[in-house]
Write a protein that holds these residues in place. Sequence first.
Motif, PDB file in Angstrom:
ATOM      1  N   UNK A  66     -23.987  26.116  19.648  1.00 28.90           N
ATOM      2  CA  UNK A  66     -23.520  24.846  19.117  1.00 28.90           C
ATOM      3  C   UNK A  66     -22.634  24.095  20.122  1.00 28.90           C
ATOM      4  N   UNK A  67     -21.820  24.839  20.892  1.00 31.15           N
ATOM      5  CA  UNK A  67     -20.933  24.214  21.884  1.00 31.15           C
ATOM      6  C   UNK A  67     -21.692  23.389  22.916  1.00 31.15           C
ATOM      7  N   UNK A  68     -22.982  23.685  23.101  1.00 32.79           N
ATOM      8  CA  UNK A  68     -23.767  22.951  24.103  1.00 32.79           C
ATOM      9  C   UNK A  68     -23.903  21.474  23.762  1.00 32.79           C
ATOM     10  N   UNK A  69     -23.522  21.103  22.525  1.00 36.20           N
ATOM     11  CA  UNK A  69     -23.512  19.677  22.171  1.00 36.20           C
ATOM     12  C   UNK A  69     -22.629  18.886  23.140  1.00 36.20           C
ATOM     13  N   UNK A  70     -21.549  19.531  23.626  1.00 37.21           N
ATOM     14  CA  UNK A  70     -20.674  18.874  24.605  1.00 37.21           C
ATOM     15  C   UNK A  70     -21.467  18.412  25.825  1.00 37.21           C
ATOM     16  N   UNK A  83     -30.861  13.104  22.481  1.00 35.12           N
ATOM     17  CA  UNK A  83     -30.718  14.491  22.900  1.00 35.12           C
ATOM     18  C   UNK A  83     -31.170  15.428  21.794  1.00 35.12           C
ATOM     19  N   UNK A  84     -31.626  16.609  22.216  1.00 33.51           N
ATOM     20  CA  UNK A  84     -32.067  17.626  21.261  1.00 33.51           C
ATOM     21  C   UNK A  84     -31.367  18.940  21.607  1.00 33.51           C
ATOM     22  N   UNK A  85     -30.743  19.534  20.599  1.00 31.97           N
ATOM     23  CA  UNK A  85     -30.200  20.888  20.779  1.00 31.97           C
ATOM     24  C   UNK A  85     -31.056  21.843  19.963  1.00 31.97           C
ATOM     25  N   UNK A  86     -31.633  22.823  20.630  1.00 28.47           N
ATOM     26  CA  UNK A  86     -32.288  23.908  19.901  1.00 28.47           C
ATOM     27  C   UNK A  86     -31.247  25.017  19.840  1.00 28.47           C
ATOM     28  N   UNK A  87     -30.709  25.199  18.626  1.00 27.72           N
ATOM     29  CA  UNK A  87     -29.524  26.038  18.507  1.00 27.72           C
ATOM     30  C   UNK A  87     -29.877  27.508  18.323  1.00 27.72           C
ATOM     31  N   UNK A  88     -29.176  28.345  19.101  1.00 30.55           N
ATOM     32  CA  UNK A  88     -29.326  29.787  18.972  1.00 30.55           C
ATOM     33  C   UNK A  88     -28.011  30.432  19.367  1.00 30.55           C
ATOM     34  N   UNK A  89     -27.679  31.522  18.731  1.00 35.16           N
ATOM     35  CA  UNK A  89     -26.446  32.231  19.064  1.00 35.16           C
ATOM     36  C   UNK A  89     -26.661  33.183  20.236  1.00 35.16           C
ATOM     37  N   UNK A 198     -28.350   9.304  19.317  1.00 29.21           N
ATOM     38  CA  UNK A 198     -28.953  10.326  18.444  1.00 29.21           C
ATOM     39  C   UNK A 198     -28.942  11.713  19.111  1.00 29.21           C
ATOM     40  N   UNK A 199     -28.391  12.698  18.402  1.00 30.72           N
ATOM     41  CA  UNK A 199     -28.426  14.086  18.868  1.00 30.72           C
ATOM     42  C   UNK A 199     -28.996  14.939  17.730  1.00 30.72           C
ATOM     43  N   UNK A 200     -30.222  15.401  17.911  1.00 28.05           N
ATOM     44  CA  UNK A 200     -30.904  16.165  16.857  1.00 28.05           C
ATOM     45  C   UNK A 200     -30.647  17.649  17.075  1.00 28.05           C
ATOM     46  N   UNK A 201     -30.301  18.338  16.005  1.00 24.14           N
ATOM     47  CA  UNK A 201     -30.113  19.787  16.120  1.00 24.14           C
ATOM     48  C   UNK A 201     -31.215  20.498  15.335  1.00 24.14           C
ATOM     49  N   UNK A 202     -31.925  21.370  16.038  1.00 26.63           N
ATOM     50  CA  UNK A 202     -32.963  22.173  15.385  1.00 26.63           C
ATOM     51  C   UNK A 202     -32.517  23.613  15.479  1.00 26.63           C
TER      52      UNK A 202
END
Lengths: 250, 309
Positions: A66-70, A83-89, A198-202
């Motif tokens: 999630x921090x990669x949104x920065x 931007x697109x964040x494909x979120x993974x821990x 726009x920043x989409x999180x998947x």
Amino acid sequence: MKILVPLKRVVDYNVKVRPLPDNTNVDLNNVKMSVNPFCEIALEEAVRIKEAGNAEEVIAITVGKSESQEQLRTALALGADRAILVETESLLEPLAIAKVISKVVEEEKPDLIILGKQAIDGDNNQTGQMLGALLDYPQATNASEVILDDSSVTVTREIDGGLQTLKLNKPAIVTTDLRLNEPRYASLPNIMKAKKKELTIKNISELGVDVEPRTELLSVELPPSRDAGIIVESVDELVDKLKNEAKVIG
Amino acid sequence: MSILVIAEHDNVNLKGATLNTVAAAKEIGSDITLLVAGSDTSSVISEAQQLNGITKVLSCDNDLYKNSLAEELSNLVVSLASSFSYILAPATTFGKNLLPRISAKLDVQQISDIISIESEDTFKRPIYAGSCIATVKSNDTVKLITVRSTAFDPVANDNSDVPVEPVDASTSANISEFVSEELAKSDRPELTSANIVISGGRGMQSGDNFHLLDSIADKLGAAVGASRAAVDAGFVPNDYQVGQTGKIVAPDLYIAVGISGAIQHLAGMKDSKVIVAINKDEDAPIFQVSDYGLVSDLFDALPELDSKL
Ligand SMILES: Cc1cc2nc3c(=O)[nH]c(=O)nc-3n(C[C@H](O)[C@H](O)[C@H](O)COP(=O)(O)OP(=O)(O)OC[C@H]3O[C@@H](n4cnc5c(N)ncnc54)[C@H](O)[C@@H]3O)c2cc1C
């Protein structure tokens, strides 16, 4: 034309990274994180292509926490349109990252994908080439010049022996070397504007990709250290030491 | 445990890093095949047949492979891959460009830039510009590996006429084409295999001033290198760059002139046997890794050094 720029959040290049005391990994507690320098160059190139009127949209994407949104906000401030964040821990390996990005490519259908040649954390130099293989797109790694025309892209590459120029059919993959351009700094108004882009999180699970690790990190250590040397007082002393002590010159 | 080593060459000669890669292969096993894919490669094949440790040479002589395009070569290697448990290439711009493309097609997580082989599945490799060394275990059934040349001594050329087996070219990917190449020409030894390297940094102030290094290099039989700052400033071409993202060198003697010693530069030269630093700033970090440091203006020190060699 649409350009996709995959980028990575990494330890800032000024930080001297050390192993954790138990040697299980590197110590990333409280270190400064940045956009990987090669990814900044990739984004800059994409934004310049758009500014020259040769592309309509630049999309930044990252696969990470999630921090990669920065870092994506930084990319938006530097000129990406969305931007697109494909979120993974989990920390993914290059192959898994390439698989995830290839899924997004299938949805977004960019004409050009520009990425850094390597990330300065793992120094793997793999993701761009792997993405090329998964998509069957041509690749030009280590780019120092990118010239576009209607159906192709001509890229000059830095190779061990000098320079090589290749022509790739589009869609194509380009990975950047240090001398492709000098990235700009984000201006304050652009940083403000980026907050509204726009920043989409998947979630990574939405993509149905096998991202199980294939390797295990067994330990991380410091490299062997060098013994402290001496300061010589003169060129004569230096030549004498090299001849008679180190015996490396005749 | 059959091992495939992908040879790097220019259709005339084998590149030195191929010999270091075969050396790494020998530490893994004894069934080593060398693939030479190129165009009119007869002289490369005869060199390949002499390499110590290899059991077979595969030759694919076809125009398609003349310029080592990754799109074409990867298809060829994938077509041969089922016979091998290891596929190795040098960690040069050639191997770095090619091997990940093969790895992804084979669904394997490649291990890049190894500096030692701990066991059949465990390897050491530098990370974070060499600030740390990671020990990594691969759980893939096939291992794809690029090898850092400076970590393995090259094999000798004392084998006699290893058998050569021709292999068919793959169908062309036909998505990329070679346009041109501008290769540096030099009478000096190659940077990555020279016994002595003398490198200049931003402190050199101009490309013209590199003649101060050239003249010393000629006397010592040395190669000339540079820091990123010197390349970025246009003093010398890109193929001079030593460092994390340039070339990795480990000569017997490395002389750093007007180079501050940033971690990214050290990553490319700190395994040199003897390091000399010439810098006018006594606090420059390069002195922390040098065996012999000379605090001096390089425009005084270099002419004097030249005259005393
Ligand atoms: C992603 C990334 C990758 C990088 N990759 C590399 C890489 O592969 N290789 C690399 O080298 N760098 C690399 N760098 C750059 C690195 O961080 C440094 O900026 C660079 O190495 C500095 O080069 P330099 O030492 O020549 O210049 P400077 O740091 O400016 O040092 C110049 C030195 O010259 C000395 N000097 C000046 N004048 C004189 C004189 N008259 N006599 C004697 N000494 C003098 C000064 O005291 C100073 O120490 C990379 C950076 C990044 C962010």
